[in-house]
Design an enzyme around this catalytic site. Structure first.
Site, PDB file in Angstrom:
ATOM      1  N   HIS A  14       0.778  -1.195   0.050  1.00  0.00           N
ATOM      2  CA  HIS A  14       0.016  -0.126  -0.129  1.00  0.00           C
ATOM      3  C   HIS A  14       0.858   1.026  -0.108  1.00  0.00           C
ATOM      4  CE1 HIS A  14      -0.174   1.260   4.479  1.00  0.00           C
ATOM      5  NE2 HIS A  14       0.843   0.695   4.175  1.00  0.00           N
ATOM      6  N   CYS A  33       5.759   6.518   4.239  1.00  0.00           N
ATOM      7  CA  CYS A  33       4.513   5.981   3.959  1.00  0.00           C
ATOM      8  C   CYS A  33       4.074   6.668   2.567  1.00  0.00           C
ATOM      9  CB  CYS A  33       3.613   5.790   4.689  1.00  0.00           C
ATOM     10  SG  CYS A  33       4.195   5.049   6.567  1.00  0.00           S
ATOM     11  N   HIS A  39       5.019   0.059  -0.264  1.00  0.00           N
ATOM     12  CA  HIS A  39       5.805  -0.631   0.557  1.00  0.00           C
ATOM     13  C   HIS A  39       4.652  -1.698   1.167  1.00  0.00           C
ATOM     14  CE1 HIS A  39       3.929   2.326   3.169  1.00  0.00           C
ATOM     15  NE2 HIS A  39       3.789   1.398   3.899  1.00  0.00           N
ATOM     16  N   HIS A  41       3.460  -5.019   4.096  1.00  0.00           N
ATOM     17  CA  HIS A  41       3.421  -5.300   5.303  1.00  0.00           C
ATOM     18  C   HIS A  41       2.990  -6.895   5.338  1.00  0.00           C
ATOM     19  CE1 HIS A  41       3.581  -1.221   7.225  1.00  0.00           C
ATOM     20  NE2 HIS A  41       3.052  -0.739   5.913  1.00  0.00           N
ATOM     21  N   ASP A  79      -4.643 -10.915   0.033  1.00  0.00           N
ATOM     22  CA  ASP A  79      -3.163 -11.497   0.021  1.00  0.00           C
ATOM     23  C   ASP A  79      -2.361 -11.314  -1.211  1.00  0.00           C
ATOM     24  OD1 ASP A  79      -1.002 -12.859   1.307  1.00  0.00           O
ATOM     25  OD2 ASP A  79      -1.812 -14.644   0.498  1.00  0.00           O
ATOM     26  N   HIS A  80      -1.349 -10.737  -1.326  1.00  0.00           N
ATOM     27  CA  HIS A  80      -0.296 -10.426  -2.257  1.00  0.00           C
ATOM     28  C   HIS A  80      -0.951  -9.554  -3.228  1.00  0.00           C
ATOM     29  CE1 HIS A  80       1.844 -13.750  -0.510  1.00  0.00           C
ATOM     30  NE2 HIS A  80       2.958 -13.296  -1.338  1.00  0.00           N
ATOM     31  N   GLU A 125      -0.464  -4.520  11.644  1.00  0.00           N
ATOM     32  CA  GLU A 125       0.304  -3.926  10.250  1.00  0.00           C
ATOM     33  C   GLU A 125       1.663  -4.255  10.465  1.00  0.00           C
ATOM     34  OE1 GLU A 125       0.944   0.318   9.628  1.00  0.00           O
ATOM     35  OE2 GLU A 125      -0.022  -0.295   7.810  1.00  0.00           O
TER      36      GLU A 125
END
Ligand SMILES: Nc1nc2c(c(=O)[nH]1)N=C([C@H](O)[C@H](O)COP(=O)(O)OP(=O)(O)OP(=O)(O)O)CN2
Length: 136
Positions: A14, A33, A39, A41, A79-80, A125
């Site tokens: 995100h 951010c 980037h 998490h 996911d991913h 996170e």
């Protein structure tokens, strides 16, 4: 009342960036951010439901079924993925941990069977940052 929690996990990318603000303000508020490079998490998701244990099974709810519901309706979608671009229910929203927890609640709640209630979405996170949302 007993509270039952299932932990699940997903990885996602995100960027925290408000398109209505200029670069300077985004950098001032979101710092690294807001970097144009996404980037990622490693999110840990804790879903808690509550009910009285069933007299015959002793279960609040079959936790394997709870896992299947979470995976089907949440993990598969996140996911991913890039939270800003790939996830329908995050479109037009700031991809903070707070907003993600609220949207996860909204997605999941309709799929929680009668007899149990969704109590809390706890979302990590990072190992040091988490939010809890109780649907209020
Ligand atoms: N209220 C919020 N504040 C922040 C959020 C958020 O979702 N809600 N998110 C971020 C960033 O996503 C940021 O990437 C967090 O990661 P990081 O800085 O690595 O976090 P840590 O504090 O765990 O890492 P340290 O190495 O300890 O700094 C920022 N703020």
């Amino acid at each position: 009342m007993v509270y039952l929690t299932r932990k699940e996990h997903f990885n996602a990318a995100h960027r925290l960036y408000n398109p209505n603000w200029d670069e300077e303000r985004n950098q001032a508020v979101f710092g690294k951010c807001a970097n144009p490079n996404w980037h990622g998490h490693n999110y840990d998701l804790y879903v808690t439901v509550k009910a009285r244990p069933h007299t015959e099974t002793g279960f609040v709810f079959d936790v394997k079924r709870l896992s299947t519901i979470i995976r089907e309706h949440i993990i598969e979608k996140l996911d991913h993925k890039n939270l800003n671009e790939d996830v329908d229910f995050m479109k037009g929203k700031m991809c903070s941990t707070e907003n993600l927890a609220i949207e996860i609640w909204k997605q999941l709640e309709p799929h929680i069977p009668a007899g149990v209630q969704l109590h809390c979405i706890k979302l990590y996170e990072t190992p040091r940052i988490y939010v809890e949302y109780f649907g209020e």
